[in-house]
Design a protein around this motif. Structure first.
Motif, PDB file in Angstrom:
ATOM      1  N   THR A 272       0.836  -1.198   0.000  1.00  0.00           N
ATOM      2  CA  THR A 272       0.000   0.000   0.000  1.00  0.00           C
ATOM      3  C   THR A 272       0.870   1.246   0.000  1.00  0.00           C
ATOM      4  OG1 THR A 272      -1.670  -1.198   1.248  1.00  0.00           O
ATOM      5  CG2 THR A 272      -1.863   1.195   1.216  1.00  0.00           C
ATOM      6  N   SER A 273       1.847   1.244   0.866  1.00  0.00           N
ATOM      7  CA  SER A 273       2.764   2.379   0.940  1.00  0.00           C
ATOM      8  C   SER A 273       3.557   2.520  -0.351  1.00  0.00           C
ATOM      9  CB  SER A 273       3.700   2.193   2.128  1.00  0.00           C
ATOM     10  OG  SER A 273       4.675   3.188   2.148  1.00  0.00           O
TER      11      SER A 273
ATOM     12  N   SER B  23       2.621   1.724  -3.436  1.00  0.00           N
ATOM     13  CA  SER B  23       1.766   2.338  -4.461  1.00  0.00           C
ATOM     14  C   SER B  23       1.688   3.848  -4.271  1.00  0.00           C
ATOM     15  CB  SER B  23       0.363   1.738  -4.423  1.00  0.00           C
ATOM     16  OG  SER B  23       0.395   0.402  -4.857  1.00  0.00           O
ATOM     17  N   GLN B  24       1.520   4.273  -3.020  1.00  0.00           N
ATOM     18  CA  GLN B  24       1.436   5.713  -2.730  1.00  0.00           C
ATOM     19  C   GLN B  24       2.767   6.403  -3.016  1.00  0.00           C
ATOM     20  OE1 GLN B  24       0.239   5.658   1.360  1.00  0.00           O
ATOM     21  NE2 GLN B  24      -1.905   5.266   0.874  1.00  0.00           N
ATOM     22  N   ARG B  25       3.864   5.772  -2.626  1.00  0.00           N
ATOM     23  CA  ARG B  25       5.193   6.365  -2.833  1.00  0.00           C
ATOM     24  C   ARG B  25       5.539   6.483  -4.318  1.00  0.00           C
ATOM     25  NH1 ARG B  25       9.603   5.086   1.604  1.00  0.00           N
ATOM     26  NH2 ARG B  25      10.746   6.174  -0.015  1.00  0.00           N
TER      27      ARG B  25
ATOM     28  N   GLN C 108       3.012   6.739  -6.758  1.00  0.00           N
ATOM     29  CA  GLN C 108       2.014   7.600  -7.379  1.00  0.00           C
ATOM     30  C   GLN C 108       2.321   9.082  -7.187  1.00  0.00           C
ATOM     31  OE1 GLN C 108      -0.551   6.228  -9.397  1.00  0.00           O
ATOM     32  NE2 GLN C 108      -0.453   8.359 -10.064  1.00  0.00           N
ATOM     33  N   GLN C 109       2.833   9.453  -6.028  1.00  0.00           N
ATOM     34  CA  GLN C 109       3.110  10.870  -5.758  1.00  0.00           C
ATOM     35  C   GLN C 109       4.100  11.469  -6.770  1.00  0.00           C
ATOM     36  OE1 GLN C 109       4.219  10.676  -1.641  1.00  0.00           O
ATOM     37  NE2 GLN C 109       2.099  10.890  -0.940  1.00  0.00           N
TER      38      GLN C 109
ATOM     39  N   THR D  80      -0.238   1.729 -10.389  1.00  0.00           N
ATOM     40  CA  THR D  80      -0.158   3.185 -10.443  1.00  0.00           C
ATOM     41  C   THR D  80      -0.950   3.646 -11.658  1.00  0.00           C
ATOM     42  OG1 THR D  80       1.880   3.077 -11.721  1.00  0.00           O
ATOM     43  CG2 THR D  80       2.109   3.281  -9.343  1.00  0.00           C
TER      44      THR D  80
END
Length: 168
Positions: A27-28, A30-32, A34-35, A75
């Motif tokens: 989860t982290s 994907s966020q890291r 995507q930003q 992403t």
């Protein structure tokens, strides 16, 4: 290019960009990922550059390659979902998710075989092949294939190096 707002690891080569990051959780991760993708998209729009989501690829490297995850890393680039691949090519280096280099070695062997065959043909067709000339031709057409990807192969195991050294 100096104002690209990427706060993650990245490399730029001509019109190719590669981003990478690491995380303890998917989860982290994907966020890291995507930003910086969102920031890069925004930067491209401000400079009127066009991204090609169809050419965008993602490859996750993980410790447990056989483990199936409920929610794989995904992403988006311009609202197009980028799904993970098992292997990808970046600047003529084929990288697989296990960093085994098998696909890349096959690619290299194919390129080297054609070049070595050309050298053999030239040596046979010349009445008196000049050794210096043949070495210069080798340096011009075969050695760059190996030298070009040398840094990427530094993580390769002994079997890979044995195969590479057998070509030269």
């Amino acid at each position: 290019m100096n104002d690209i707002p990427l706060h993650t690891e990245h490399v730029l080569f001509a019109d190719d960009t590669a981003l990478w990051t690491s995380s303890n959780t998917l989860t982290s991760l994907s966020q890291r990922l995507q930003q910086p993708i969102d920031a890069f998209e925004s930067w491209c729009k401000s400079w009127k550059l066009k991204l090609k989501p169809t050419k965008t690829e993602m490859i996750p490297f993980r410790l447990h390659t056989r483990k199936k995850y409920k929610h794989p890393v995904e992403t988006k680039v311009e609202n197009t979902t980028i799904k993970p691949l098992d292997a990808t090519r970046y600047v003529d280096v084929i990288i697989d998710k296990q960093l085994k280099w098998r696909n890349h070695l096959q690619h290299l062997e194919s390129k080297m075989t054609r070049r070595i065959s050309l050298l053999r043909y030239l040596a046979k067709s010349a009445q008196e092949p000049n050794q210096k000339t043949m070495i210069n031709i080798f340096k011009a057409i075969a050695r760059p294939v190996m030298a070009y990807v040398y840094p990427a192969l530094l993580t390769a195991n002994d079997k890979v190096w044995d195969r590479l050294s057998s070509w030269v």
